[in-house]
Design a protein around this motif. Sequence first.
Motif, mmCIF file in Angstrom:
data_model
loop_
_atom_site.group_PDB
_atom_site.id
_atom_site.type_symbol
_atom_site.label_atom_id
_atom_site.label_comp_id
_atom_site.label_asym_id
_atom_site.label_seq_id
_atom_site.Cartn_x
_atom_site.Cartn_y
_atom_site.Cartn_z
ATOM 1 N N ILE A 230 23.942 48.132 40.342
ATOM 2 C CA ILE A 230 24.887 47.260 39.645
ATOM 3 C C ILE A 230 25.918 46.811 40.678
ATOM 4 C CG2 ILE A 230 26.547 47.060 37.770
ATOM 5 C CD1 ILE A 230 25.046 49.329 36.367
ATOM 6 N N ILE A 231 25.908 45.514 40.996
ATOM 7 C CA ILE A 231 26.675 44.992 42.131
ATOM 8 C C ILE A 231 27.797 44.095 41.624
ATOM 9 C CG2 ILE A 231 26.517 43.740 44.308
ATOM 10 C CD1 ILE A 231 23.425 44.237 44.080
ATOM 11 N N SER A 232 29.026 44.408 42.007
ATOM 12 C CA SER A 232 30.182 43.559 41.707
ATOM 13 C C SER A 232 30.256 42.465 42.762
ATOM 14 C CB SER A 232 31.473 44.391 41.693
ATOM 15 O OG SER A 232 32.595 43.535 41.593
ATOM 16 N N VAL A 233 30.106 41.221 42.331
ATOM 17 C CA VAL A 233 30.084 40.098 43.270
ATOM 18 C C VAL A 233 31.426 39.986 43.997
ATOM 19 C CG1 VAL A 233 29.842 37.594 43.481
ATOM 20 C CG2 VAL A 233 28.357 38.860 41.926
ATOM 21 N N ASN A 234 32.543 40.132 43.265
ATOM 22 C CA ASN A 234 33.861 40.034 43.898
ATOM 23 C C ASN A 234 34.064 41.121 44.946
ATOM 24 O OD1 ASN A 234 34.395 37.900 42.198
ATOM 25 N ND2 ASN A 234 36.494 38.550 41.778
ATOM 26 N N LYS A 235 33.607 42.344 44.638
ATOM 27 C CA LYS A 235 33.758 43.445 45.591
ATOM 28 C C LYS A 235 32.937 43.169 46.854
ATOM 29 C CE LYS A 235 35.072 47.655 46.749
ATOM 30 N NZ LYS A 235 34.383 47.799 48.026
ATOM 31 N N VAL A 236 31.758 42.601 46.706
ATOM 32 C CA VAL A 236 30.921 42.267 47.860
ATOM 33 C C VAL A 236 31.641 41.271 48.761
ATOM 34 C CG1 VAL A 236 28.819 41.056 48.565
ATOM 35 C CG2 VAL A 236 28.708 42.791 46.783
ATOM 36 N N PHE A 237 32.225 40.225 48.170
ATOM 37 C CA PHE A 237 32.914 39.214 48.974
ATOM 38 C C PHE A 237 34.190 39.772 49.610
ATOM 39 C CE2 PHE A 237 30.230 36.087 46.793
ATOM 40 C CZ PHE A 237 29.924 35.254 47.852
ATOM 41 N N GLN A 238 34.860 40.663 48.924
ATOM 42 C CA GLN A 238 36.043 41.292 49.525
ATOM 43 C C GLN A 238 35.664 42.073 50.776
ATOM 44 O OE1 GLN A 238 37.852 43.618 46.418
ATOM 45 N NE2 GLN A 238 38.447 41.820 45.206
ATOM 46 N N PHE A 260 37.452 36.004 38.573
ATOM 47 C CA PHE A 260 36.481 36.220 37.501
ATOM 48 C C PHE A 260 35.364 37.112 38.011
ATOM 49 C CE2 PHE A 260 32.964 34.492 34.718
ATOM 50 C CZ PHE A 260 33.408 35.168 33.591
ATOM 51 N N SER A 261 35.297 38.333 37.512
ATOM 52 C CA SER A 261 34.356 39.312 38.032
ATOM 53 C C SER A 261 33.025 39.258 37.274
ATOM 54 C CB SER A 261 34.950 40.717 37.918
ATOM 55 O OG SER A 261 34.044 41.671 38.426
ATOM 56 N N ILE A 262 31.954 39.237 38.034
ATOM 57 C CA ILE A 262 30.597 39.232 37.473
ATOM 58 C C ILE A 262 29.774 40.281 38.207
ATOM 59 C CG2 ILE A 262 28.448 37.910 37.229
ATOM 60 C CD1 ILE A 262 30.072 35.423 36.847
ATOM 61 N N ASP A 263 28.978 41.017 37.460
ATOM 62 C CA ASP A 263 28.082 41.999 38.060
ATOM 63 C C ASP A 263 26.643 41.502 37.974
ATOM 64 O OD1 ASP A 263 30.235 43.643 38.515
ATOM 65 O OD2 ASP A 263 29.957 44.811 36.688
ATOM 66 N N VAL A 264 25.895 41.739 39.039
ATOM 67 C CA VAL A 264 24.478 41.397 39.052
ATOM 68 C C VAL A 264 23.680 42.663 39.328
ATOM 69 C CG1 VAL A 264 24.853 39.020 39.788
ATOM 70 C CG2 VAL A 264 24.509 40.793 41.511
ATOM 71 N N LEU A 265 22.416 42.642 38.930
ATOM 72 C CA LEU A 265 21.532 43.790 39.128
ATOM 73 C C LEU A 265 20.579 43.475 40.273
ATOM 74 C CD1 LEU A 265 20.938 46.581 37.796
ATOM 75 C CD2 LEU A 265 19.084 45.453 36.566
ATOM 76 N N VAL A 350 15.910 36.586 50.124
ATOM 77 C CA VAL A 350 16.589 37.625 49.331
ATOM 78 C C VAL A 350 16.853 37.129 47.912
ATOM 79 C CG1 VAL A 350 18.728 38.933 49.077
ATOM 80 C CG2 VAL A 350 17.619 38.778 51.309
ATOM 81 N N ILE A 351 17.361 35.905 47.788
ATOM 82 C CA ILE A 351 17.687 35.360 46.465
ATOM 83 C C ILE A 351 16.428 35.237 45.611
ATOM 84 C CG2 ILE A 351 18.630 33.385 45.219
ATOM 85 C CD1 ILE A 351 20.689 35.110 46.717
ATOM 86 N N GLU A 352 15.344 34.781 46.197
ATOM 87 C CA GLU A 352 14.096 34.644 45.444
ATOM 88 C C GLU A 352 13.535 35.997 45.042
ATOM 89 O OE1 GLU A 352 11.605 32.274 47.928
ATOM 90 O OE2 GLU A 352 12.504 30.362 47.267
ATOM 91 N N LYS A 353 13.737 37.035 45.879
ATOM 92 C CA LYS A 353 13.300 38.384 45.514
ATOM 93 C C LYS A 353 14.059 38.891 44.290
ATOM 94 C CE LYS A 353 11.649 40.183 49.961
ATOM 95 N NZ LYS A 353 10.347 40.692 49.498
ATOM 96 N N HIS A 354 15.260 38.360 44.072
ATOM 97 C CA HIS A 354 16.076 38.765 42.918
ATOM 98 C C HIS A 354 15.919 37.787 41.747
ATOM 99 C CE1 HIS A 354 17.975 41.307 45.972
ATOM 100 N NE2 HIS A 354 18.495 42.000 44.982
ATOM 101 N N PRO A 375 20.436 36.377 37.981
ATOM 102 C CA PRO A 375 20.575 36.992 36.644
ATOM 103 C C PRO A 375 21.719 38.014 36.673
ATOM 104 C CG PRO A 375 18.285 37.037 37.396
ATOM 105 C CD PRO A 375 19.120 36.656 38.578
ATOM 106 N N TYR A 376 22.650 37.886 35.734
ATOM 107 C CA TYR A 376 23.778 38.817 35.739
ATOM 108 C C TYR A 376 23.469 40.045 34.889
ATOM 109 C CZ TYR A 376 25.136 36.873 31.159
ATOM 110 O OH TYR A 376 25.150 36.472 29.853
ATOM 111 N N TYR A 377 24.222 41.103 35.151
ATOM 112 C CA TYR A 377 23.998 42.384 34.467
ATOM 113 C C TYR A 377 24.777 42.407 33.161
ATOM 114 C CZ TYR A 377 23.913 47.387 33.496
ATOM 115 O OH TYR A 377 23.746 48.605 32.895
ATOM 116 N N ILE A 378 24.093 42.778 32.081
ATOM 117 C CA ILE A 378 24.720 42.869 30.760
ATOM 118 C C ILE A 378 24.869 44.345 30.406
ATOM 119 C CG2 ILE A 378 24.538 42.258 28.320
ATOM 120 C CD1 ILE A 378 22.777 39.908 29.125
ATOM 121 N N TYR A 379 26.098 44.746 30.224
ATOM 122 C CA TYR A 379 26.342 46.139 29.880
ATOM 123 C C TYR A 379 25.962 46.400 28.426
ATOM 124 C CZ TYR A 379 28.958 46.733 34.209
ATOM 125 O OH TYR A 379 29.310 46.800 35.526
ATOM 126 N N ASP A 380 25.444 47.604 28.179
ATOM 127 C CA ASP A 380 25.107 47.984 26.805
ATOM 128 C C ASP A 380 26.385 48.225 26.015
ATOM 129 O OD1 ASP A 380 22.428 47.897 27.358
ATOM 130 O OD2 ASP A 380 22.355 50.016 28.006
#
Length: 385
Positions: A230-238, A260-265, A350-354, A375-380
């Motif tokens: 579960i990857i935080s896009v904002n944290k990656v860019f920081q 605006f924080s978004i998580d991807v899997l 890499v993007i196509e693998k995801h 595709p973004y991660y949807i929390y249960d």
Amino acid sequence: MINKLSLKMRLTILTGCIIIAIAMCLTATSIYNIDNKFSYPQLNKNAIFSSEIIPSNISREKDNSQLGVTIQISEAKKQFKVSILIWMIGIIIVGIGATYIIVSRALKPLNNLSNTIKNINEYNLSQPIENFSTKDEIGSLATSFNKMLSRLDKSFSNQKRFAANAAHELKTPLAIIKSGIQVLKLDENPSIDDYKENIDITEQSTQRLIQVVDDLLKLTYNEIKEFDDIISVNKVFQDIIKELDETISSKNIHIHLSDFSIDVLGNKPLIYRAFFNILENAVKYNKQGGSIEVSTELCNDMAVISISDTGIGIPHDEIENIFDPFYRVDKSRSREISGSGLGLSIVKTVIEKHSGTINVKSNKDVGTTVNVLLPYYIYDLPKQF
């Protein structure tokens, strides 16, 4: 067994079986009708009881006449049966022969197409198949084959260009190392500083070789990886901005990162590598005192990550080639900027693998925007009772 026969023979045999079946059915129906629909005339069995009314000689003549008609009808039936069987055999033979001729003519364009395809090799992939412009199945097959030839020709050209560029990228640092060694050999008494300078040049060239080889391995690495981080896009860019801080400061570039924080899997090292390459290019090819904006948003079931810069831009006719390995937009200027030319190729892989997509919009001397869809991660959500 039938699969070993040619298509022409298989179609002929199949059609011949149908002709035989139809001919036999029609013959059997005709024989049945002739046997059951045409009856023999009845003999006058009551003539013996009416002898006092009708003279016996007249009755006997009538019976003989009816018997003669019956014999004639029987003979006619036999002749009809023999005739219809002969006609059946003749129709079957003519039908199968005609089928063979018609199938041969119908498959002639296919045979011509096959012979044309046999003469195609890696040296004439650019020559399309001609004289098959009909709108039937053969024409459709020729059109599809021409499209495949075009894709193969492009693939072969890309491979040749890739091999040439890879050889050039590897040859350049090796030539620098060799030149440094030759210079030392020419000097009879090289100083310590000469050795140090040569070592520094050799180290830089070796590092460049390592980078090219490492990027090539990443580009062709097909081993299945785990994609459950579960990857935080904002944290990656920081983290990327911190790593590029020295280069960003030296060019006085201002970076605005969306809140605006978004998580991807996915796989975190691969995602980090992809976004690092994109942001590094935005810094490298930006103007002094320029700016970079990183924004994220949701669109349907995808996360859209946009990286916009105010750099030198890319000509419109070259945008579709920037993901090719070793492709450089401005080769003379790109030599001044370090890099192997594989960054965007790795990003696309890499993007196509995801299960994502990437597209680029750019205006020369205005700036470039790279849009990555993942595709973004949807929390249960917790269950409500």
